[in-house]
Scaffold this motif. Structure first.
Motif, PDB file in Angstrom:
ATOM      1  N   PHE A   1      38.710 -16.425 -41.163  1.00  0.00           N
ATOM      2  CA  PHE A   1      38.373 -16.189 -39.758  1.00  0.00           C
ATOM      3  C   PHE A   1      39.510 -16.642 -38.833  1.00  0.00           C
ATOM      4  O   PHE A   1      39.736 -16.048 -37.787  1.00  0.00           O
ATOM      5  CB  PHE A   1      37.059 -16.872 -39.389  1.00  0.00           C
ATOM      6  CG  PHE A   1      35.876 -16.319 -40.145  1.00  0.00           C
ATOM      7  CD1 PHE A   1      35.722 -14.954 -40.339  1.00  0.00           C
ATOM      8  CD2 PHE A   1      34.917 -17.164 -40.675  1.00  0.00           C
ATOM      9  CE1 PHE A   1      34.637 -14.435 -41.040  1.00  0.00           C
ATOM     10  CE2 PHE A   1      33.826 -16.666 -41.378  1.00  0.00           C
ATOM     11  CZ  PHE A   1      33.691 -15.299 -41.559  1.00  0.00           C
ATOM     12  N   ARG A   2      40.253 -17.677 -39.247  1.00  0.00           N
ATOM     13  CA  ARG A   2      41.375 -18.141 -38.419  1.00  0.00           C
ATOM     14  C   ARG A   2      42.522 -17.127 -38.390  1.00  0.00           C
ATOM     15  O   ARG A   2      43.306 -17.122 -37.443  1.00  0.00           O
ATOM     16  CB  ARG A   2      41.861 -19.504 -38.904  1.00  0.00           C
ATOM     17  CG  ARG A   2      40.938 -20.615 -38.461  1.00  0.00           C
ATOM     18  CD  ARG A   2      41.525 -21.999 -38.705  1.00  0.00           C
ATOM     19  NE  ARG A   2      40.507 -22.996 -38.453  1.00  0.00           N
ATOM     20  CZ  ARG A   2      39.817 -23.634 -39.386  1.00  0.00           C
ATOM     21  NH1 ARG A   2      40.065 -23.420 -40.667  1.00  0.00           N
ATOM     22  NH2 ARG A   2      38.898 -24.505 -39.060  1.00  0.00           N
ATOM     23  N   ILE A   3      42.627 -16.304 -39.417  1.00  0.00           N
ATOM     24  CA  ILE A   3      43.628 -15.230 -39.382  1.00  0.00           C
ATOM     25  C   ILE A   3      43.323 -14.302 -38.213  1.00  0.00           C
ATOM     26  O   ILE A   3      44.220 -13.896 -37.476  1.00  0.00           O
ATOM     27  CB  ILE A   3      43.649 -14.446 -40.717  1.00  0.00           C
ATOM     28  CG1 ILE A   3      44.220 -15.326 -41.835  1.00  0.00           C
ATOM     29  CG2 ILE A   3      44.443 -13.147 -40.581  1.00  0.00           C
ATOM     30  CD1 ILE A   3      44.070 -14.735 -43.227  1.00  0.00           C
ATOM     31  N   LEU A   4      42.045 -14.024 -38.015  1.00  0.00           N
ATOM     32  CA  LEU A   4      41.647 -13.137 -36.915  1.00  0.00           C
ATOM     33  C   LEU A   4      41.780 -13.791 -35.548  1.00  0.00           C
ATOM     34  O   LEU A   4      42.000 -13.108 -34.553  1.00  0.00           O
ATOM     35  CB  LEU A   4      40.203 -12.663 -37.126  1.00  0.00           C
ATOM     36  CG  LEU A   4      40.096 -11.613 -38.214  1.00  0.00           C
ATOM     37  CD1 LEU A   4      39.132 -12.035 -39.282  1.00  0.00           C
ATOM     38  CD2 LEU A   4      39.702 -10.298 -37.627  1.00  0.00           C
ATOM     39  N   THR A   5      41.622 -15.111 -35.487  1.00  0.00           N
ATOM     40  CA  THR A   5      41.673 -15.807 -34.200  1.00  0.00           C
ATOM     41  C   THR A   5      43.047 -16.408 -33.916  1.00  0.00           C
ATOM     42  O   THR A   5      43.222 -17.087 -32.910  1.00  0.00           O
ATOM     43  CB  THR A   5      40.597 -16.914 -34.141  1.00  0.00           C
ATOM     44  OG1 THR A   5      40.850 -17.878 -35.168  1.00  0.00           O
ATOM     45  CG2 THR A   5      39.207 -16.327 -34.290  1.00  0.00           C
ATOM     46  N   SER A   6      44.000 -16.135 -34.776  1.00  0.00           N
ATOM     47  CA  SER A   6      45.358 -16.655 -34.629  1.00  0.00           C
ATOM     48  C   SER A   6      46.004 -16.138 -33.346  1.00  0.00           C
ATOM     49  O   SER A   6      45.776 -14.993 -32.944  1.00  0.00           O
ATOM     50  CB  SER A   6      46.185 -16.224 -35.836  1.00  0.00           C
ATOM     51  OG  SER A   6      47.562 -16.356 -35.571  1.00  0.00           O
ATOM     52  N   PRO A   7      46.837 -16.962 -32.718  1.00  0.00           N
ATOM     53  CA  PRO A   7      47.572 -16.480 -31.538  1.00  0.00           C
ATOM     54  C   PRO A   7      48.496 -15.294 -31.863  1.00  0.00           C
ATOM     55  O   PRO A   7      48.865 -14.538 -30.981  1.00  0.00           O
ATOM     56  CB  PRO A   7      48.405 -17.686 -31.096  1.00  0.00           C
ATOM     57  CG  PRO A   7      47.842 -18.862 -31.797  1.00  0.00           C
ATOM     58  CD  PRO A   7      47.099 -18.371 -32.995  1.00  0.00           C
TER      59      PRO A   7
ATOM     60  N   GLU B   1      35.664  -7.595 -34.415  1.00  0.00           N
ATOM     61  CA  GLU B   1      35.919  -8.444 -35.587  1.00  0.00           C
ATOM     62  C   GLU B   1      36.403  -9.824 -35.157  1.00  0.00           C
ATOM     63  O   GLU B   1      36.008 -10.833 -35.723  1.00  0.00           O
ATOM     64  CB  GLU B   1      36.951  -7.798 -36.527  1.00  0.00           C
ATOM     65  CG  GLU B   1      36.470  -6.539 -37.195  1.00  0.00           C
ATOM     66  CD  GLU B   1      36.679  -5.286 -36.349  1.00  0.00           C
ATOM     67  OE1 GLU B   1      37.226  -5.379 -35.225  1.00  0.00           O
ATOM     68  OE2 GLU B   1      36.280  -4.204 -36.812  1.00  0.00           O
ATOM     69  N   GLU B   2      37.264  -9.843 -34.147  1.00  0.00           N
ATOM     70  CA  GLU B   2      37.762 -11.127 -33.651  1.00  0.00           C
ATOM     71  C   GLU B   2      36.625 -11.921 -33.000  1.00  0.00           C
ATOM     72  O   GLU B   2      36.510 -13.131 -33.205  1.00  0.00           O
ATOM     73  CB  GLU B   2      38.914 -10.904 -32.655  1.00  0.00           C
ATOM     74  CG  GLU B   2      40.198 -10.438 -33.308  1.00  0.00           C
ATOM     75  CD  GLU B   2      40.219  -8.968 -33.715  1.00  0.00           C
ATOM     76  OE1 GLU B   2      41.118  -8.584 -34.480  1.00  0.00           O
ATOM     77  OE2 GLU B   2      39.337  -8.193 -33.269  1.00  0.00           O
ATOM     78  N   GLY B   3      35.787 -11.237 -32.230  1.00  0.00           N
ATOM     79  CA  GLY B   3      34.638 -11.914 -31.624  1.00  0.00           C
ATOM     80  C   GLY B   3      33.718 -12.494 -32.676  1.00  0.00           C
ATOM     81  O   GLY B   3      33.253 -13.638 -32.558  1.00  0.00           O
TER      82      GLY B   3
END
Length: 182
Positions: free
Chosen positions: A146-152, A160-162
């Protein structure tokens, strides 16, 4: 020509018309003359697109045959295509209630997508892989996905990010880490 039909199948698949995509891929892959047949990575890509579309219309058995044939026909060096084929195989395994095997295949697909620098597939695979990890109780690995999607580094902000932000908050809450969950 078969190559054009395969491309049309890919475009139709991306547009969400999976039955039409199957028809285009089938036509592309069934060329009779040797000169017209697509081969190598182009054939593997068409088989992967066919397999993905077949899964979407519920033909998992036929999808499995197509994706296995795609793996066999894959030429060396195309890591992005290998990652897409592995991702499709993992989806099939998950649909067959073989979650442990699916997770292992998704891990490999994610690694190949990262090696190939295929940002779209990295995000799609991370999103898909995070959920089975969470269901299996492996919250560390789920969080990593999930952190891959929320990465800067990810400039997208789609559903998907939400969902990734919500899943990270759920995991933090489950761990009793209430400030980060907020």
């Amino acid at each position: 020509p078969p190559v054009a039909r395969a491309r049309l199948g890919g475009a139709t698949r991306l547009g969400g018309d999976h039955p039409a995509a199957v028809a285009h891929f089938d036509a592309a892959l069934s060329a009779r003359s040797e000169a017209a047949r697509i081969s190598g990575d182009k054939r593997a890509a068409a088989l992967q697109g066919l397999a993905y579309s077949l899964v979407k219309i519920g033909e998992v058995g036929r999808a499995e045959s197509a994706v296995v044939e795609a793996m066999v026909g894959l030429e060396n060096g195309n890591g992005g295509l290998r990652a897409r084929i592995l991702n499709t195989l993992a989806i099939i395994r998950y649909r067959q209630d073989r979650a442990t095997e699916a997770i292992e295949i998704w891990q490999e697909a994610l690694a190949r997508a990262m090696e190939a620098g295929d940002d779209h597939l990295i995000l799609a695979t991370a999103h898909t892989l995070g959920l089975p990890h969470a269901v299996a109780g492996d919250f560390r690995r789920a969080s990593d996905c999930f952190r891959i999607l929320t990465s800067p580094d990810n400039r997208r902000l789609g559903p998907e990010e939400g969902a990734a932000y919500l899943n990270l908050a759920r995991i933090a809450t489950r761990r009793g880490e209430y400030p980060p969950a907020a």
